[in-house]
Design a protein around this motif. Structure first.
Motif, PDB file in Angstrom:
ATOM      1  N   ALA A  98       8.847  -5.052   8.507  1.00  0.00           N
ATOM      2  CA  ALA A  98       8.515  -5.803   7.305  1.00  0.00           C
ATOM      3  C   ALA A  98       9.774  -6.368   6.653  1.00  0.00           C
ATOM      4  N   PRO A  99       9.694  -7.558   6.049  1.00  0.00           N
ATOM      5  CA  PRO A  99      10.859  -8.128   5.357  1.00  0.00           C
ATOM      6  C   PRO A  99      11.247  -7.277   4.158  1.00  0.00           C
ATOM      7  N   ALA A 100      12.524  -7.262   3.852  1.00  0.00           N
ATOM      8  CA  ALA A 100      13.013  -6.406   2.764  1.00  0.00           C
ATOM      9  C   ALA A 100      12.626  -6.944   1.404  1.00  0.00           C
ATOM     10  N   ARG A 101      12.475  -8.256   1.291  1.00  0.00           N
ATOM     11  CA  ARG A 101      12.200  -8.821  -0.025  1.00  0.00           C
ATOM     12  C   ARG A 101      10.711  -9.052  -0.237  1.00  0.00           C
ATOM     13  N   ALA A 102      10.327  -9.118  -1.512  1.00  0.00           N
ATOM     14  CA  ALA A 102       8.925  -9.347  -1.866  1.00  0.00           C
ATOM     15  C   ALA A 102       8.675 -10.853  -1.987  1.00  0.00           C
ATOM     16  N   GLY A 103       7.490 -11.220  -2.468  1.00  0.00           N
ATOM     17  CA  GLY A 103       7.175 -12.626  -2.688  1.00  0.00           C
ATOM     18  C   GLY A 103       6.405 -13.233  -1.533  1.00  0.00           C
ATOM     19  N   ALA A 104       6.522 -14.566  -1.384  1.00  0.00           N
ATOM     20  CA  ALA A 104       5.743 -15.308  -0.407  1.00  0.00           C
ATOM     21  C   ALA A 104       6.047 -14.856   1.023  1.00  0.00           C
ATOM     22  N   VAL A 105       7.325 -14.533   1.292  1.00  0.00           N
ATOM     23  CA  VAL A 105       7.698 -14.098   2.646  1.00  0.00           C
ATOM     24  C   VAL A 105       6.975 -12.802   3.007  1.00  0.00           C
ATOM     25  N   ARG A 106       6.945 -11.866   2.071  1.00  0.00           N
ATOM     26  CA  ARG A 106       6.255 -10.592   2.321  1.00  0.00           C
ATOM     27  C   ARG A 106       4.752 -10.810   2.443  1.00  0.00           C
ATOM     28  N   ASP A 107       4.176 -11.684   1.597  1.00  0.00           N
ATOM     29  CA  ASP A 107       2.740 -11.951   1.657  1.00  0.00           C
ATOM     30  C   ASP A 107       2.349 -12.517   3.024  1.00  0.00           C
ATOM     31  N   LYS A 108       3.183 -13.451   3.542  1.00  0.00           N
ATOM     32  CA  LYS A 108       2.904 -14.033   4.854  1.00  0.00           C
ATOM     33  C   LYS A 108       2.971 -12.948   5.926  1.00  0.00           C
ATOM     34  N   PHE A 170     -13.050  -0.890  -8.901  1.00  0.00           N
ATOM     35  CA  PHE A 170     -12.584  -0.123  -7.742  1.00  0.00           C
ATOM     36  C   PHE A 170     -11.131  -0.509  -7.478  1.00  0.00           C
ATOM     37  N   CYS A 171     -10.215   0.381  -7.828  1.00  0.00           N
ATOM     38  CA  CYS A 171      -8.791   0.164  -7.544  1.00  0.00           C
ATOM     39  C   CYS A 171      -8.525   0.734  -6.149  1.00  0.00           C
ATOM     40  N   VAL A 172      -8.240  -0.130  -5.189  1.00  0.00           N
ATOM     41  CA  VAL A 172      -8.148   0.287  -3.794  1.00  0.00           C
ATOM     42  C   VAL A 172      -6.705   0.178  -3.280  1.00  0.00           C
ATOM     43  N   GLY A 173      -6.431   0.905  -2.196  1.00  0.00           N
ATOM     44  CA  GLY A 173      -5.093   0.871  -1.618  1.00  0.00           C
ATOM     45  C   GLY A 173      -4.039   1.468  -2.530  1.00  0.00           C
ATOM     46  N   MET A 174      -4.418   2.469  -3.309  1.00  0.00           N
ATOM     47  CA  MET A 174      -3.501   3.033  -4.300  1.00  0.00           C
ATOM     48  C   MET A 174      -2.669   4.173  -3.708  1.00  0.00           C
ATOM     49  N   HIS A 175      -1.801   3.830  -2.751  1.00  0.00           N
ATOM     50  CA  HIS A 175      -0.964   4.843  -2.124  1.00  0.00           C
ATOM     51  C   HIS A 175       0.515   4.529  -2.336  1.00  0.00           C
ATOM     52  N   GLU A 176       1.329   5.547  -2.163  1.00  0.00           N
ATOM     53  CA  GLU A 176       2.784   5.374  -2.267  1.00  0.00           C
ATOM     54  C   GLU A 176       3.241   4.321  -1.251  1.00  0.00           C
ATOM     55  N   GLY A 177       4.130   3.465  -1.667  1.00  0.00           N
ATOM     56  CA  GLY A 177       4.604   2.389  -0.810  1.00  0.00           C
ATOM     57  C   GLY A 177       3.918   1.080  -1.129  1.00  0.00           C
ATOM     58  N   MET A 178       2.668   1.179  -1.600  1.00  0.00           N
ATOM     59  CA  MET A 178       1.966  -0.009  -2.078  1.00  0.00           C
ATOM     60  C   MET A 178       2.028  -0.063  -3.595  1.00  0.00           C
ATOM     61  N   LEU A 179       1.850   1.092  -4.236  1.00  0.00           N
ATOM     62  CA  LEU A 179       1.968   1.192  -5.685  1.00  0.00           C
ATOM     63  C   LEU A 179       2.528   2.573  -6.024  1.00  0.00           C
ATOM     64  N   PRO A 180       3.780   2.702  -6.431  1.00  0.00           N
ATOM     65  CA  PRO A 180       4.711   1.579  -6.576  1.00  0.00           C
ATOM     66  C   PRO A 180       5.087   0.986  -5.230  1.00  0.00           C
ATOM     67  N   SER A 181       5.395  -0.291  -5.273  1.00  0.00           N
ATOM     68  CA  SER A 181       5.808  -0.993  -4.064  1.00  0.00           C
ATOM     69  C   SER A 181       7.112  -0.416  -3.534  1.00  0.00           C
ATOM     70  N   THR A 182       7.306  -0.545  -2.238  1.00  0.00           N
ATOM     71  CA  THR A 182       8.566  -0.099  -1.652  1.00  0.00           C
ATOM     72  C   THR A 182       9.745  -0.901  -2.194  1.00  0.00           C
ATOM     73  N   HIS A 183       9.453  -2.058  -2.798  1.00  0.00           N
ATOM     74  CA  HIS A 183      10.529  -2.890  -3.352  1.00  0.00           C
ATOM     75  C   HIS A 183      10.939  -2.430  -4.747  1.00  0.00           C
ATOM     76  N   ALA A 184      10.191  -1.525  -5.341  1.00  0.00           N
ATOM     77  CA  ALA A 184      10.542  -1.014  -6.672  1.00  0.00           C
ATOM     78  C   ALA A 184      11.593   0.072  -6.513  1.00  0.00           C
ATOM     79  N   LYS A 185      12.855  -0.265  -6.711  1.00  0.00           N
ATOM     80  CA  LYS A 185      13.961   0.651  -6.463  1.00  0.00           C
ATOM     81  C   LYS A 185      14.477   1.315  -7.731  1.00  0.00           C
ATOM     82  N   THR A 186      14.512   0.573  -8.836  1.00  0.00           N
ATOM     83  CA  THR A 186      15.095   1.109 -10.063  1.00  0.00           C
ATOM     84  C   THR A 186      14.021   1.734 -10.941  1.00  0.00           C
ATOM     85  N   ASP A 187      14.454   2.510 -11.916  1.00  0.00           N
ATOM     86  CA  ASP A 187      13.510   3.139 -12.845  1.00  0.00           C
ATOM     87  C   ASP A 187      12.676   2.089 -13.576  1.00  0.00           C
TER      88      ASP A 187
END
Length: 349
Positions: A98-108, A170-187
């Motif tokens: 997976a690409p390191a950055r979020a946004g359109a590249v990650r969505d694709k 129905f809040c779905v896909g609520m697992h670590e790595g998706m929420l919070p996203s793996t891109h969320a690094k700082t507090d």
């Protein structure tokens, strides 16, 4: 798909109990998560509308990929389905990582990776499956997902649900790595993700379901864990990853001042919210900082490698009187306890 089908089963139950479909919503973190739920709703004949989300099979990258796969199916160039789809999608930028950055590249990437996951499912069911068989399966899925644009269940991202409400959510896909996203690094980034989760669960007026899949694909390792934001809501003995793994107690740290659940690393170390008033002796805190500076200078280390500010603040607040009490403070591990414990107790006394 198990999560999607389970969600649709709950929707059907609520519909039969009199809750209108227009008063139900499925919320997810990113657009690529919609495909499984589009298909499950379509298979059960449940009308749905998408808000702020393009239908999976109408996304440009998905349409381009299927066109390329049709060409590969006609050429019949390879008998290895997974190798072929990886090669074909590689021509439009897909890679296994997976690409390191979020946004359109990650969505694709997520959209293309969903196609790879479908291919893996098909190969697991039919080891002799070909690209032609995959294209046929994708066309079937696309047909199922084209639900009528009538009043129905809303599919939306958490972002696009802000300001809206439904009777059932129905809040779905609520697992670590998706929420919070793996891109969320700082507090602060994790805190923003927590607010997004709060947005999702507060969209519900009467019925709320929060779910996650233990693995991405059938037969996977099943090591996904529920989002940490569920910590204050799950009972201590809840098996938050998968039913056939032993239950683990979920540690919840609360603010010593206001008793709120603490989510960020620094807040947990302080054992209080950043906005809550300090309860430490500032003179003692400065004394500990001066001691740390000296230790860091002797060892030629950055000061935080001795102790972080948050740990020193906790020591100044707790004022431990023996080694066992000092060891209970976050950031004081066995190595640091052995190295600095007696000196710290001397300073505190």
């Amino acid at each position: 798909m198990a999560e999607a089908n389970g969600t649709v089963a709950q929707i059907i139950t609520l519909r039969d109990q009199g809750v209108p479909l227009r008063e139900m919503a499925i919320l997810f973190r990113i657009n690529a998560q919609s495909e499984a739920f589009e298909e499950a709703l379509g298979q059960h004949g449940i009308a749905y509308v998408l808000r702020g989300v393009e239908r999976f099979f109408e996304r440009p990258e998905v349409r381009q990929a299927i066109t390329l796969l049709r060409g590969a199916a006609r050429s019949g160039s390879c008998d290895d389905l997974l190798a072929e789809i990886t090669t074909v999608l590689g021509t439009i930028g897909y890679s296994a990582k997976a690409p390191a950055r979020a946004g359109a590249v990650r969505d694709k990437w997520e959209s293309l990776h969903a196609l790879v996951s479908m291919a893996k499912d098909l190969a697991a069911d039919k080891p002799d499956a070909t690209v032609a068989g995959l294209v046929e399966d994708l066309e079937r899925r696309a047909g199922n997902a084209h639900a009528p644009a009538a009043e129905g269940v809303t599919l939306a991202t958490l972002h696009s649900s802000k300001g809206l409400e439904w009777d059932a959510v129905f809040c779905v896909g609520m697992h670590e790595g998706m929420l919070p996203s793996t891109h969320a690094k700082t507090d602060s980034e994790v805190e923003e993700e927590r607010r997004l989760f709060y947005v999702g669960i507060t969209r519900a007026r009467a019925h709320l379901s929060v779910s996650w899949a233990a693995s991405r694909n059938p037969g996977g390792r099943g090591n996904r864990k529920a989002t940490r934001f569920l910590d204050p809501l799950l009972p201590n003995d809840h098996p938050s990853n998968t039913a056939d793994r032993p239950a683990k107690k979920r540690r919840v740290t609360r603010c010593r001042v206001c008793n709120s659940v603490l989510y960020t690393v620094d807040d947990r170390k302080r054992r209080r919210c950043a906005d809550c008033p300090s309860t430490y002796d500032e003179g003692l805190y400065e004394l500990l900082r001066d001691w740390r500076t000296g230790e860091a200078s002797v060892q030629k280390l950055p000061a935080y490698c001795v102790f972080t500010d948050a740990t020193l603040m906790s020591i100044a607040e707790e004022r431990p009187q023996d080694l066992s009490a000092l060891a209970r403070i976050t950031g004081v591990g066995k190595t640091k306890l052995d190295r600095y414990g007696q000196e710290l107790l001397s300073l505190l006394n």
